[in-house]
Design a protein around this motif. Structure first.
Motif, PDB file in Angstrom:
ATOM      1  N   UNK A 185       0.816  -1.213   0.000  1.00  0.00           N
ATOM      2  CA  UNK A 185       0.000   0.000   0.000  1.00  0.00           C
ATOM      3  C   UNK A 185       0.851   1.265   0.000  1.00  0.00           C
ATOM      4  N   UNK A 186       2.005   1.254   0.632  1.00  0.00           N
ATOM      5  CA  UNK A 186       2.810   2.463   0.696  1.00  0.00           C
ATOM      6  C   UNK A 186       3.610   2.688  -0.581  1.00  0.00           C
ATOM      7  N   UNK A 187       4.091   1.639  -1.210  1.00  0.00           N
ATOM      8  CA  UNK A 187       4.769   1.797  -2.500  1.00  0.00           C
ATOM      9  C   UNK A 187       3.803   2.382  -3.524  1.00  0.00           C
ATOM     10  N   UNK A 188       2.606   1.816  -3.591  1.00  0.00           N
ATOM     11  CA  UNK A 188       1.613   2.341  -4.519  1.00  0.00           C
ATOM     12  C   UNK A 188       1.128   3.720  -4.122  1.00  0.00           C
ATOM     13  N   UNK A 332       9.465  14.624   5.048  1.00  0.00           N
ATOM     14  CA  UNK A 332       9.586  13.685   6.157  1.00  0.00           C
ATOM     15  C   UNK A 332      10.689  14.084   7.127  1.00  0.00           C
ATOM     16  N   UNK A 333      11.841  14.529   6.606  1.00  0.00           N
ATOM     17  CA  UNK A 333      12.931  14.974   7.469  1.00  0.00           C
ATOM     18  C   UNK A 333      12.533  16.217   8.262  1.00  0.00           C
ATOM     19  N   UNK A 349       3.221  10.158  11.769  1.00  0.00           N
ATOM     20  CA  UNK A 349       3.378  10.298  10.318  1.00  0.00           C
ATOM     21  C   UNK A 349       4.606   9.569   9.780  1.00  0.00           C
ATOM     22  N   UNK A 350       5.674   9.523  10.560  1.00  0.00           N
ATOM     23  CA  UNK A 350       6.898   8.877  10.078  1.00  0.00           C
ATOM     24  C   UNK A 350       6.697   7.393   9.788  1.00  0.00           C
ATOM     25  N   UNK A 351       5.698   6.774  10.389  1.00  0.00           N
ATOM     26  CA  UNK A 351       5.470   5.345  10.165  1.00  0.00           C
ATOM     27  C   UNK A 351       5.062   5.029   8.732  1.00  0.00           C
ATOM     28  N   UNK A 352       4.811   6.066   7.926  1.00  0.00           N
ATOM     29  CA  UNK A 352       4.370   5.832   6.554  1.00  0.00           C
ATOM     30  C   UNK A 352       5.504   5.814   5.535  1.00  0.00           C
ATOM     31  N   UNK A 353       6.728   5.649   5.974  1.00  0.00           N
ATOM     32  CA  UNK A 353       7.869   5.430   5.063  1.00  0.00           C
ATOM     33  C   UNK A 353       8.027   6.566   4.052  1.00  0.00           C
TER      34      UNK A 353
END
Length: 552
Positions: A185-188, A332-333, A349-353
């Motif tokens: 799901x995160x790659x897509x 993200x940073x 939010x960081x958990x979403x790669x």
């Protein structure tokens, strides 16, 4: 079909190749992927995904294992690949899955390359450069070609979507990105966001309207649902407090190298930053130098079917995709810095790669820009053409030869690499499989991620087998640190050298607490427990009354 008027430039088909050449390229790309990713099974992530898939189809296999019975986050992978574990060994399933994934990746990579390069076999060079750069120069540990898991198939779909996007066939791109989301799901998801930002930068007369794309967008969403729904269920039924705690564990305790790069040791951060700067600077410099050439490659035709097509426009879209992927990682940073003193908020939010896509998209764009410049220099008969080509060929060849030589010297499966004497470890697991009850529970070394793969038995906890649902993730953290960590004489929280170092009384206490029947640990120091099996490196002790009775 639109008729091309006399004098009207059509660059849309200049990069197409004959079918025989296309299939040759696909075969050679597949060979590159095989050499790069063909380590003996299991690969590091295969013990994680394939063991989970086998248990999904056969709940009696290692029944009662905390990790295997946690929430299933990758249903598409289980249904497309995992069902094979009902009929074949895990190693066989790994190779079937790898071959299928590499074949799809080779097909989609050649499809993308044919939109961006004019020369036959350039796609093979591009593939070799890509696996080298992504594998050696990533910032947050992302990879594309390796052991089989859902992510491999997701990236094959992303490459196919990028090929459609490069051609300005937006309606064809969104279903591919949606299918990528079904596998991961995160790659897509991040690919959709980056591609949507590329679409926003297109000239209005060169892009379809949002209304015109709506059916394709809805189709992509429907295709992605098998990945979205399980992901949403990972925090269902738990309180907000538990969800926040689980996110912090996942981001800062378990996967900071993927999710919170500023939280890792400074030496590691600088090393990964320096490595990633190589493809990033190459991408920035080559794109800046080529911006005029790429703009001239955009088809200026008044015909709507031809506008925005051509090699220049296609490569520009890929570069914009990579630029947006990098900016997403920058966001993200920034979020990690802003929330430095608020870990719960940061982890939410960081958990979403945020850094996953840039690790692939930036090297990808740098590779195709390199091919563009080599073609340009060759077309101009520049003296730099041959040295540039030689360097572009030598670097990935050096990498692939090095990988092959390393495997020839040491054929240890990557999942066993952290175990002392992997051969002795596999012998121990084989004895366990052949001589202990199916329902037995084991305390195993913290790096023993391949235990269930070889022994077909459940274990209390390992470092790699981290659940993804919030409730079980907290249980995993509590178990792992209870079993493997302690306060030393200086008040520092440190890991034990091995289970054996904890002594007989402590092992009996842990076994009673977690219903373990056997413990596997290093042969020294010896424990005051009945020995069930031993070799030069590992000893299996019976630690429950039932286990001791089974030895009689």
């Amino acid at each position: 079909m639109t008729r091309i008027k006399e004098g009207e430039k059509d660059d849309t088909h200049v990069c197409l190749v004959r079918p025989t050449t296309r299939w040759l390229e696909i075969a050679l790309i597949f060979l590159v992927f095989y050499v790069h990713g063909g380590a003996p099974a299991p690969q590091i992530n295969e013990t994680y995904y394939l063991a989970k898939a086998k248990h999904y189809w056969d709940p009696g296999w290692c029944a009662g294992d905390m990790f295997l019975e946690s929430a299933d986050a990758h249903l598409t992978f289980y249904w497309t690949v995992g069902w094979l574990a009902q009929f074949f060994s895990l190693s066989t399933v790994a190779w079937i899955g790898r071959l299928a994934a590499w074949a799809l990746l080779a097909w989609s990579w050649q499809r993308l390359s044919s939109r961006l390069t004019r020369q036959p076999l350039a796609s093979v060079l591009a593939a070799a450069l890509m696996v080298w750069l992504v594998g050696a120069m990533n910032f947050a540990g992302e990879w594309v070609v390796g052991g089989v898991e859902g992510k491999c198939f997701a990236y094959a779909c992303v490459f196919a979507g990028l090929a459609a996007m490069a051609d300005a066939r937006w309606r064809a791109a969104w279903p591919w990105f949606g299918l990528a989301g079904a596998f991961h799901v995160l790659v897509g998801g991040w690919s959709v966001i980056a591609a949507a930002l590329v679409w926003l930068l297109e000239r209005r007369d060169e892009r379809p309207s949002l209304a015109a794309m709506l059916p394709a967008l809805l189709l992509g969403l429907v295709l992605a649902l098998p990945g979205i729904v399980p992901a949403l269920s990972l925090t269902s039924g738990v309180s907000a407090e538990i969800s926040r705690e689980a996110s912090q564990i996942y981001v800062f305790d378990r996967l900071p190298h993927h999710l919170a790069p500023l939280a890792v040791q400074s030496e590691t951060l600088w090393m990964h930053t320096w490595k990633f700067s190589v493809p990033l600077l190459a991408f920035a410099i080559l794109w800046w130098g080529a911006r005029g050439e790429l703009s001239s490659g955009v088809n200026p035709s008044p015909s709507p079917s031809l506008r925005g097509r051509g090699t220049g426009a296609a490569l520009t879209r890929i570069c914009r995709f990579a630029a947006w992927a990098f900016l997403i990682s920058v966001v993200g940073l920034i979020w990690e810095i802003v929330c430095w003193n608020h870990p719960a908020l940061a982890a939410s939010l960081l958990k979403y790669y945020w850094f996953r896509l840039a690790d692939v998209a930036v090297p990808l764009a740098a590779v195709f820009l390199s091919c563009f410049w080599i073609e340009r220099l060759a077309g101009e008969r520049s003296r730099l053409a041959l040295p540039a080509l030689a360097i572009a060929v030598a670097l990935p060849v050096w990498h692939l030869v090095g990988v092959s030589a390393g495997r020839w010297q040491d054929a240890t499966p990557p999942a066993d690499a952290k175990m002392y004497d992997p051969a002795a470890w596999r012998e121990t697991c084989q004895w366990v499989r052949e001589n202990t009850p199916d329902e037995a529970m084991f305390l195993v070394p913290r790096a023993a991620q391949s235990f269930s793969w070889y022994a077909h038995r459940r274990n209390v906890v390992t470092w790699k087998d981290v659940p993804q649902d919030a409730a079980t993730l907290i249980t995993w953290r509590d178990r792992f640190f209870d079993i493997f960590w302690h306060d030393d004489e200086f008040g520092e929280y440190v890991p034990y050298g091995s289970l054996a170092w904890q002594g007989t009384a402590r092992i009996r206490e842990l076994a009673a607490k977690y219903d373990a029947d056997f413990v596997i640990t290093r042969e020294y120091p010896p424990l005051g427990l009945p020995v069930a099996y031993g070799n030069a490196w590992y000893t299996v002790y019976a630690v429950s009354p039932a286990a001791e009775d089974s030895l009689e």
